[in-house]
Scaffold this motif. Structure first.
Motif, PDB file in Angstrom:
ATOM      1  N   ILE A  97       0.880  -1.171   0.000  1.00  0.00           N
ATOM      2  CA  ILE A  97       0.000   0.000   0.000  1.00  0.00           C
ATOM      3  C   ILE A  97       0.913   1.215   0.000  1.00  0.00           C
ATOM      4  O   ILE A  97       1.691   1.416   0.929  1.00  0.00           O
ATOM      5  CB  ILE A  97      -0.930   0.001   1.225  1.00  0.00           C
ATOM      6  N   VAL A  98       0.832   1.996  -1.094  1.00  0.00           N
ATOM      7  CA  VAL A  98       1.761   3.106  -1.300  1.00  0.00           C
ATOM      8  C   VAL A  98       0.989   4.384  -1.621  1.00  0.00           C
ATOM      9  O   VAL A  98      -0.175   4.341  -2.019  1.00  0.00           O
ATOM     10  CB  VAL A  98       2.760   2.787  -2.437  1.00  0.00           C
ATOM     11  N   GLN A  99       1.638   5.507  -1.471  1.00  0.00           N
ATOM     12  CA  GLN A  99       1.049   6.782  -1.849  1.00  0.00           C
ATOM     13  C   GLN A  99       0.947   6.861  -3.369  1.00  0.00           C
ATOM     14  O   GLN A  99       1.815   6.356  -4.090  1.00  0.00           O
ATOM     15  CB  GLN A  99       1.914   7.947  -1.341  1.00  0.00           C
ATOM     16  N   ASP A 100      -0.117   7.485  -3.874  1.00  0.00           N
ATOM     17  CA  ASP A 100      -0.275   7.666  -5.317  1.00  0.00           C
ATOM     18  C   ASP A 100       0.966   8.309  -5.934  1.00  0.00           C
ATOM     19  O   ASP A 100       1.377   7.956  -7.040  1.00  0.00           O
ATOM     20  CB  ASP A 100      -1.498   8.538  -5.629  1.00  0.00           C
ATOM     21  N   TYR A 101       1.569   9.221  -5.196  1.00  0.00           N
ATOM     22  CA  TYR A 101       2.752   9.949  -5.670  1.00  0.00           C
ATOM     23  C   TYR A 101       3.880   8.990  -6.041  1.00  0.00           C
ATOM     24  O   TYR A 101       4.653   9.252  -6.959  1.00  0.00           O
ATOM     25  CB  TYR A 101       3.199  10.908  -4.561  1.00  0.00           C
TER      26      TYR A 101
END
Length: 115
Positions: free
Chosen positions: A7-11
């Motif tokens: 789970i990662v930031q969209d950035y």
């Protein structure tokens, strides 16, 4: 076989997917939302062989960096009851990674009935 769920930031997502693809891993991404700032996240699913888990996790580690952002003022005011100094900046980014054993893997493909 293992399922790596990151789970990662969209950035960070595009950079992660480029690195994963360059390393020969397949990935499926799903848009998600969560976290303190209610910003967009991406959940990335990668099926890898047992001996590829460390390489896959290292790619996530290298491409998904933590950084400090200022929380939206309306959120800060709602959370701190008028004392915005209490939660003005938060650290975001990085990744949450789950590695799970896969007991069965099937690839279902639709055959062409007209052939």
């Amino acid at each position: 076989m293992r399922l790596v769920v990151a789970i990662v930031q969209d950035y960070d997502c595009d950079r992660l997917l480029q690195e994963v693809s360059s390393a020969g891993f397949g990935a499926t991404r799903i848009a998600s939302t969560g976290g303190f700032l209610r910003t967009g996240n991406t959940t990335v699913f990668m099926g890898v062989e047992d001996d590829q888990v460390d390489q896959c996790v290292n790619l996530v580690r290298a491409t998904c960096q933590a950084r400090v952002e200022r929380a939206p003022e309306e959120l800060v005011l709602a959370m701190t009851e008028g004392n915005p100094a209490a939660v003005a900046e938060v650290t975001i980014g990085g990744a949450v990674v789950f590695v799970m054993v896969v007991s069965s893997f099937l690839r279902l493909e639709r055959s062409n009935p007209r052939s």
